[in-house]
Enzyme design. Structure first.
Site, mmCIF file in Angstrom:
data_model
loop_
_atom_site.group_PDB
_atom_site.id
_atom_site.type_symbol
_atom_site.label_atom_id
_atom_site.label_comp_id
_atom_site.label_asym_id
_atom_site.label_seq_id
_atom_site.Cartn_x
_atom_site.Cartn_y
_atom_site.Cartn_z
ATOM 1 C CG ASP A 47 -2.124 0.908 1.013
ATOM 2 O OD1 ASP A 47 -2.391 1.297 -0.146
ATOM 3 O OD2 ASP A 47 -2.788 1.249 2.006
ATOM 4 C CG HIS A 60 -4.343 10.587 2.924
ATOM 5 N ND1 HIS A 60 -5.444 10.492 3.756
ATOM 6 C CD2 HIS A 60 -3.500 9.583 3.306
ATOM 7 C CE1 HIS A 60 -5.275 9.473 4.591
ATOM 8 N NE2 HIS A 60 -4.116 8.909 4.337
ATOM 9 C CD GLU A 102 -6.256 4.766 4.796
ATOM 10 O OE1 GLU A 102 -5.566 4.011 4.101
ATOM 11 O OE2 GLU A 102 -5.797 5.509 5.695
ATOM 12 C CD GLU A 144 -5.481 2.903 -0.100
ATOM 13 O OE1 GLU A 144 -4.713 2.268 -0.851
ATOM 14 O OE2 GLU A 144 -5.319 3.012 1.138
ATOM 15 C CG ASP A 178 -5.708 0.396 3.938
ATOM 16 O OD1 ASP A 178 -5.796 -0.674 4.557
ATOM 17 O OD2 ASP A 178 -4.813 1.236 4.140
ATOM 18 N NE ARG A 219 -7.975 6.488 9.746
ATOM 19 C CZ ARG A 219 -7.254 6.297 8.649
ATOM 20 N NH1 ARG A 219 -5.989 5.906 8.725
ATOM 21 N NH2 ARG A 219 -7.791 6.491 7.457
ATOM 22 C CD GLN A 278 -3.107 4.765 10.827
ATOM 23 O OE1 GLN A 278 -4.330 4.773 10.733
ATOM 24 N NE2 GLN A 278 -2.320 5.260 9.889
ATOM 25 C CE LYS A 328 -3.487 2.120 7.450
ATOM 26 N NZ LYS A 328 -4.296 3.026 6.643
ATOM 27 C CB THR A 340 -7.609 -4.865 2.173
ATOM 28 O OG1 THR A 340 -6.658 -4.634 3.215
ATOM 29 C CG2 THR A 340 -7.421 -3.832 1.073
ATOM 30 C CD GLU A 362 -7.586 12.770 4.536
ATOM 31 O OE1 GLU A 362 -7.210 13.557 3.662
ATOM 32 O OE2 GLU A 362 -7.759 11.563 4.316
HETATM 33 CA CA CA Z 1 -3.961 3.011 2.926
#
Ligand code: CA
Length: 435
Positions: A139, A146, A211, A213, A245, A249, A252, A265, A269, A385
């Site tokens: 990834d 971002h 996420e 992507e 993904d 948080r 993380q 993560k 996915t 975000e």
């Molecule tokens: Ca990602």
């Protein structure tokens, strides 16, 4: 790079499959994305299919009818398997020959249309699985918008680390938890350090996020110890899909230093079932550029073709359907819309950088683009975000509030390309639910 347009891209082409000619659809005859599918619920073998309108063209069944010869026939024979792996390994001339053959079979005036119609199955009655056995998943982190917004939340004094504008940053992801659209994601637990506490606790993630992507599926690989030059990088790319993904948080924030994401993560996915080939995307290429005030890429990450058409005009959006919306049959709430053209690093740069140390890519490898966020705050590809790290809850059209995902939430990613003078092509969707 795959930019040559031919008869398969002609915006005036129409198919004898009527639903493929409806305006605004994802799967006109100019697209022809590939997936691995079977009729739902019957225990059939999986095989490869091509999307046309609201149907799947069963490529295993089509092969039995020997609709075309040459390299295209060889490519079609590889599609009777429950994986795109063999087709991926055949290389771009074979992919191109298959595309030409399918396009000729599906054109309005195709002589064998009535006979070939037996190989059509409505998409509403099929189930999908991953397009190939994906051996490795990497990834990237290619959106500077971002990276800056997230960096500001984690490190207000230094949002963008000094290597960002030089190195296409990535980490190695986990393939065992990859799933295809419709995936049910169990809320992960892990170590969380509560604000102000002096020790972490084991708890269910309270800051579960998505996420938005783009996934890049590798076709032909490179030998170990043999870097792929950037001018040839895209010839190794089979096609693109959508990729979510899922990210915890709170896990993380506590675990990510010094080696990057791990359990935050690796629990899930989700990718879309349809793989849109780079050849189908050829009309939507854009010049790639780097702001003059930024460092220009090192020579191994730069070339004339990249500058001429290394970027892609791919529109992306993410929507949220809560359990309450589903109960009332309300439409999902659109959370954000952005475009892959804003990416700081291109697909070719990802491949060239990944292999520059001699690392070998193999057919079926998956590269994630990293969260795609545009230059404005409402173009952000994650809740982290959109809610300013959970400090600014979103009000949904249903009246509900969200900072992070709740149980029963379904996240839907969509992508499409659209431009006057070209046929609109789409990716379908990649959806997943929290349970
Ligand atoms: Ca990602």
């Amino acid at each position: 790079m795959s930019i040559a347009l031919d008869a398969t891209h002609d915006p005036k082409l129409r198919s004898w499959v009527a639903s493929a000619n409806l305006p605004g659809g994802d799967f006109p005859i100019q697209n022809l994305p590939l997936a691995v599918f079977r009729r739902a619920g019957g225990g059939e073998n999986f095989r490869c299919g091509a999307a046309i309108g609201d149907c799947v063209l069963d490529l295993g069944a089509l092969d039995m009818l020997s609709p075309f010869g040459g390299l295209g026939a060889e490519a079609l024979a590889a599609c009777a398997e429950p994986s795109l792996y063999r087709l991926m390994a055949l290389g771009r001339e074979a992919w191109s020959a298959l595309r030409r053959g399918l396009s000729e079979c599906l054109r309005e005036d195709a002589p064998r249309a009535a006979e070939l119609a037996a190989a059509l199955i409505p998409q509403s009655g099929v189930e999908f699985r991953l397009p190939a056995r994906i051996g490795d998943y990497t990834d990237f982190y290619t959106s500077i918008h971002h990276a800056t917004a997230v960096g500001r939340l984690f490190r207000p004094d230094q949002p963008l680390l000094p290597n960002y504008k030089w190195v296409p940053i990535a980490y190695h992801g986990r393939t065992s938890s990859l799933g295809v659209s419709g995936q049910q994601v169990r809320r992960p637990q892990g170590q969380i350090m509560p604000r102000g506490a002096d020790r972490p606790q084991l708890a269910a993630s309270a800051r579960l996020d998505f996420e938005l992507e783009v996934g890049v599926l590798i076709g032909t690989g490179n030998g170990l110890g043999r870097p792929v030059p950037i001018a040839q990088a895209e010839s190794h790319v089979f096609g693109l899909c959508l990729l979510n993904d899922w990210s915890a948080r709170d896990l993380q924030a506590w675990e990510y230093q010094p080696l990057g994401p791990f359990l935050a993560k690796s629990f899930a996915t989700t990718i879309s079932p349809w793989v849109v080939t780079l050849e189908a995307l050829a009309p939507y290429r854009l010049p790639w550029s780097r702001p003059a005030e930024d460092p220009q890429p090192l020579p191994y990450l730069d070339c004339g073709e990249l500058r001429a058409h290394g970027a892609l005009d791919l529109q992306l959006e993410v929507a949220l359907e809560t359990a309450a919306m589903r109960a009332r049959r309300a439409a999902p709430h659109l959370l954000a819309r952005t475009n892959f053209r804003h990416s700081y690093w291109s697909i070719a740069q990802m491949v060239a950088h990944h292999t520059v140390n001699g690392c070998n890519l193999v057919p079926g490898d998956l590269l994630g683009s990293g969260t795609q966020s545009g230059p404005t705050p409402e173009q952000a590809g994650s809740l982290l975000e959109l809610t300013a790290g959970g400090k600014r809850p979103l009000r949904l059209e249903s009246g509900e509030m969200r900072t992070f995902l709740e149980d029963g939430d379904r996240v839907i990613l969509r992508g499409w390309c659209e431009r006057p003078g070209c046929a609109r092509i789409g990716f379908g969707e990649a959806s997943g639910s929290i349970v």
